[in-house]
Design a protein around this motif. Structure first.
Motif, mmCIF file in Angstrom:
data_model
loop_
_atom_site.group_PDB
_atom_site.id
_atom_site.type_symbol
_atom_site.label_atom_id
_atom_site.label_comp_id
_atom_site.label_asym_id
_atom_site.label_seq_id
_atom_site.Cartn_x
_atom_site.Cartn_y
_atom_site.Cartn_z
ATOM 1 N N GLY A 108 -8.835 -1.269 -30.988
ATOM 2 C CA GLY A 108 -8.902 -2.735 -31.071
ATOM 3 C C GLY A 108 -9.728 -3.173 -32.267
ATOM 4 N N GLU A 153 -20.625 0.312 -35.488
ATOM 5 C CA GLU A 153 -20.295 1.435 -34.598
ATOM 6 C C GLU A 153 -21.478 2.376 -34.476
ATOM 7 N N THR A 196 -8.155 9.183 -25.459
ATOM 8 C CA THR A 196 -6.741 9.452 -25.715
ATOM 9 C C THR A 196 -6.516 10.730 -26.528
ATOM 10 N N LYS A 248 -4.936 14.171 -25.121
ATOM 11 C CA LYS A 248 -3.552 14.495 -25.482
ATOM 12 C C LYS A 248 -3.472 15.787 -26.303
ATOM 13 N N GLY A 284 -24.954 -2.654 -31.778
ATOM 14 C CA GLY A 284 -25.063 -4.091 -32.035
ATOM 15 C C GLY A 284 -25.401 -4.879 -30.780
ATOM 16 N N ASP A 313 -10.193 -2.631 -24.235
ATOM 17 C CA ASP A 313 -10.527 -2.308 -22.842
ATOM 18 C C ASP A 313 -11.578 -3.245 -22.260
ATOM 19 N N ALA A 337 -4.722 2.202 -25.559
ATOM 20 C CA ALA A 337 -4.946 2.185 -27.005
ATOM 21 C C ALA A 337 -3.876 1.330 -27.685
HETATM 22 C C1 LIG Z 1 -9.304 10.293 -20.843
HETATM 23 C C2 LIG Z 1 -8.583 9.087 -21.411
HETATM 24 C C3 LIG Z 1 -7.262 9.209 -21.785
HETATM 25 C C4 LIG Z 1 -6.580 8.105 -22.329
HETATM 26 N N1 LIG Z 1 -5.273 8.259 -22.696
HETATM 27 C C5 LIG Z 1 -4.609 7.210 -23.237
HETATM 28 C C6 LIG Z 1 -3.259 7.360 -23.681
HETATM 29 O O1 LIG Z 1 -2.678 8.429 -23.554
HETATM 30 N N2 LIG Z 1 -2.635 6.301 -24.253
HETATM 31 C C7 LIG Z 1 -3.273 5.095 -24.416
HETATM 32 O O2 LIG Z 1 -2.660 4.154 -24.964
HETATM 33 N N3 LIG Z 1 -4.550 4.918 -24.001
HETATM 34 C C8 LIG Z 1 -5.225 5.949 -23.418
HETATM 35 N N4 LIG Z 1 -6.522 5.799 -23.015
HETATM 36 C C9 LIG Z 1 -7.148 4.475 -23.156
HETATM 37 C C10 LIG Z 1 -7.636 4.250 -24.587
HETATM 38 O O3 LIG Z 1 -8.495 5.287 -24.985
HETATM 39 C C11 LIG Z 1 -8.340 2.917 -24.648
HETATM 40 O O4 LIG Z 1 -7.447 1.923 -24.194
HETATM 41 C C12 LIG Z 1 -8.770 2.554 -26.053
HETATM 42 O O5 LIG Z 1 -9.621 3.534 -26.592
HETATM 43 C C13 LIG Z 1 -9.506 1.210 -26.015
HETATM 44 O O6 LIG Z 1 -9.794 0.830 -27.303
HETATM 45 P P1 LIG Z 1 -10.944 -0.214 -27.617
HETATM 46 O O7 LIG Z 1 -10.665 -0.726 -28.991
HETATM 47 O O8 LIG Z 1 -11.103 -1.175 -26.523
HETATM 48 O O9 LIG Z 1 -12.305 0.604 -27.756
HETATM 49 P P2 LIG Z 1 -12.814 2.048 -27.452
HETATM 50 O O10 LIG Z 1 -11.870 3.087 -27.928
HETATM 51 O O11 LIG Z 1 -13.274 2.105 -26.044
HETATM 52 O O12 LIG Z 1 -14.065 2.090 -28.413
HETATM 53 C C14 LIG Z 1 -15.126 1.172 -28.295
HETATM 54 C C15 LIG Z 1 -16.180 1.537 -29.310
HETATM 55 O O13 LIG Z 1 -17.187 0.539 -29.297
HETATM 56 C C16 LIG Z 1 -18.422 1.163 -29.534
HETATM 57 N N5 LIG Z 1 -19.505 0.322 -29.003
HETATM 58 C C17 LIG Z 1 -19.738 0.004 -27.703
HETATM 59 N N6 LIG Z 1 -20.812 -0.803 -27.626
HETATM 60 C C18 LIG Z 1 -21.257 -0.982 -28.893
HETATM 61 C C19 LIG Z 1 -22.335 -1.701 -29.451
HETATM 62 N N7 LIG Z 1 -23.175 -2.419 -28.689
HETATM 63 N N8 LIG Z 1 -22.519 -1.650 -30.791
HETATM 64 C C20 LIG Z 1 -21.666 -0.920 -31.581
HETATM 65 N N9 LIG Z 1 -20.623 -0.233 -31.096
HETATM 66 C C21 LIG Z 1 -20.423 -0.264 -29.776
HETATM 67 C C22 LIG Z 1 -18.335 2.468 -28.772
HETATM 68 O O14 LIG Z 1 -19.256 3.411 -29.320
HETATM 69 C C23 LIG Z 1 -16.888 2.862 -29.022
HETATM 70 O O15 LIG Z 1 -16.794 3.697 -30.132
HETATM 71 C C24 LIG Z 1 -7.241 6.874 -22.483
HETATM 72 C C25 LIG Z 1 -8.585 6.746 -22.111
HETATM 73 C C26 LIG Z 1 -9.252 7.835 -21.582
HETATM 74 C C27 LIG Z 1 -10.699 7.697 -21.187
#
Ligand SMILES: Cc1cc2nc3c(=O)[nH]c(=O)nc-3n(C[C@H](O)[C@H](O)[C@H](O)COP(=O)(O)OP(=O)(O)OC[C@H]3O[C@@H](n4cnc5c(N)ncnc54)[C@H](O)[C@@H]3O)c2cc1C
Length: 470
Positions: free
Chosen positions: A14, A33, A47, A51, A115, A309, A317
């Motif tokens: 995202g 980050e 993910t 995978k 942050g 998320d 993702a």
């Molecule tokens: C085991 C597993 C398997 C998955 N398999 C799939 C799949 O096959 N296909 C699929 O589409 N999705 C899958 N997902 C879901 C997918 O990983 C998430 O939907 C996706 O990563 C969400 O993206 P996001 O941008 O919300 O942030 P995230 O990927 O959750 O990343 C958020 C980031 O924000 C950072 N952060 C948090 N707080 C702070 C702060 N205060 N300051 C600075 N940085 C911060 C964190 O360090 C992190 O790096 C899976 C998830 C898991 C756990």
């Protein structure tokens, strides 16, 4: 004048896509980050590692080749965590490089640290050395994702009692594993370890698993997993998990006791908002750490957006990326079309599942008449060549106007194949397109034509009977 036009918190799918979309629109962009987390949960713990692990398991166990070469076929007899980890680390490393390079090429400033809001336009970024710097931005996009929920009643030790993050750092392949929670993550890991030869027990408090999927396909998955020695305990609650030396004893409320080398809790995820000091910006999160947004991903404070998320369902993702792009466009004053209404769902169990559109249950509940067309991989030449006799593709076709209403795929390549159906549906296509199309031969894609013919033949019988009556 603020330091940045757009500041993004979190570099998961995202955050990345939000930052790059804003940069492409000529804005001054920064992304915050934590150390060692570039790419987010997606690349580092979710993910991509899961995978890649699945791919390593399939290759090293030779599971998919056993129909052709016999039940004893293996590429490697003793599979160690080092064998599995090598491939995972390789892919994670490469993916981080790709992201770093994309952010660099688009002149997105990466600010390392954690942050938090100091006010609605100011973020404090704390480094590992505990030093805080302040940056200001006109627009802020929160993309901080989630972490595994850890119930207080469970004594996690990251070795015997673990969550889905710690499962990537096990020091050996367990002989026995209890998975608590039959959601997507729990069942994906259950199937990977079962394929490795681990005796897996899945405990789920509901009576069914993956309720949003086609029932027939979930039944097929359960059959396959049972064949790999997975035991299901549906309708059961965990009363306690006790550590006994190097093993854990899972005690169910029904009185059953399950000893195992390892217990993986997969009981939902919690939005990562606790550290953000949301109140300083006039925002709040719900009890599961999630932030509420409108159709443009704006929060109740109009210049602050939230994507991925941290806003909850569907928490994938694929959707997070698109939400990030759309939020950045809206924040930059660009016209926004909105998220497509046909997101596919992919579940990387062994075998894999994917679907788009409605299920039979949805259509029956809504009283929408439909016909089913089925194709089984074993009747396709490609199915025979690759040794997949169980795969199937199911089309749900409107009996009224012949439009495709849903596509459900089980087996090899399901998560890729589903996109053909998604495209036909997205363009308002009918089953006639698939009946008349010529597909490469021998392919699994051909299953679309076979299923379309099946649906068409059934509809023809009904049309004839109806015509005879009138
Ligand atoms: C085991 C597993 C398997 C998955 N398999 C799939 C799949 O096959 N296909 C699929 O589409 N999705 C899958 N997902 C879901 C997918 O990983 C998430 O939907 C996706 O990563 C969400 O993206 P996001 O941008 O919300 O942030 P995230 O990927 O959750 O990343 C958020 C980031 O924000 C950072 N952060 C948090 N707080 C702070 C702060 N205060 N300051 C600075 N940085 C911060 C964190 O360090 C992190 O790096 C899976 C998830 C898991 C756990």
């Amino acid at each position: 004048m603020t330091d940045f036009d757009v500041l993004v918190l979190g570099s998961g799918p995202g955050g990345q896509k939000a930052a790059i979309a804003a940069a492409k629109l000529g804005r001054r962009v920064a992304i915050v980050e934590k150390r060692h987390m570039l790419g987010g949960v997606c690349i580092n713990t979710g993910t991509i590692p899961s995978k890649t692990l699945r791919e390593a398991v399939l290759y090293l166990t030779g599971l998919n080749q056993r129909e052709l070469y016999g039940a004893s076929y293996r590429v490697k007899e003793e599979i160690t965590v080092a064998d599995l980890g090598m491939r995972t680390q390789h892919v994670i490393g490469r993916e981080i490089q790709v992201i770093r390079s994309q952010l660099g090429r688009n002149r997105v400033t990466v600010l390392q640290g954690t942050g938090r809001f100091l006010d609605a336009h100011t973020i404090g970024i704390t480094s590992e050395e505990d030093e805080e710097r302040k940056v200001t931005a006109e627009k802020i996009i929160i993309a901080t994702g989630t972490s595994p929920a850890r119930p207080d009643s469970v004594d996690f030790d990251d070795r015997t009692i673990i969550d889905s993050d710690a499962i990537l750092h096990l020091d050996r392949v367990p002989e026995t594993l209890v998975v608590v929670g039959a959601g997507v993550i729990g069942i994906e890991y259950a199937s990977m370890f079962a394929a490795l030869g681990t005796k897996v027990t899945v405990v789920e408090r509901r009576e069914r698993m993956l309720e949003f999927c086609d029932l027939e396909i979930v039944e097929a998955l359960k059959y396959h997993l049972r064949d790999l020695a997975v035991t299901f305990r549906f309708g059961e609650n965990v009363a306690a998990v006790e550590r006994r030396g190097s093993v854990a004893l899972t005690i169910l409320e029904s009185g059953k006791k399950i000893p195992a080398d390892c217990v993986m809790y997969s009981a939902g995820r919690q939005g990562k908002t606790a550290e953000l000091c949301l109140e300083a910006a006039g925002l709040e999160a719900d009890t599961r750490g999630r932030i509420t947004v409108d159709a443009n991903y704006a929060t109740t404070v109009p210049h602050i957006y939230a994507v991925g998320d941290v806003i909850g369902f569907p928490a994938l993702a694929a959707t997070s990326m698109e939400q990030g792009r759309l939020a950045a466009q809206h924040a930059c004053g660009e016209p926004v079309e909105g998220l497509g209404d046909l997101p596919p769902i992919g579940i990387y169990t062994i075998p894999e599942i994917s679907f788009v559109g409605k299920s039979e249950d949805d259509l029956t509940r809504d009283k929408i008449p439909f016909e089913v067309g089925i194709s089984r991989y074993r009747e396709l030449a490609r199915g025979q060549i690759i040794g997949d006799s169980y795969g199937m593709l199911k089309l749900l076709v409107s009996s009224e106007d012949r439009r495709l209403l849903g596509v459900h795929v089980f087996g090899t390549g399901a998560t890729e194949l589903v996109h053909i159906g998604q495209t036909v549906m997205g363009c308002g296509g009918t089953v006639d397109y698939l009946v008349n199309a010529v597909f490469n031969y021998p392919t699994l894609a051909e299953s679309y034509k076979v299923a379309a013919l099946d649906a068409m033949n059934k509809m023809r019988v009904i049309a004839r009977l109806t015509a005879e009556q009138s």
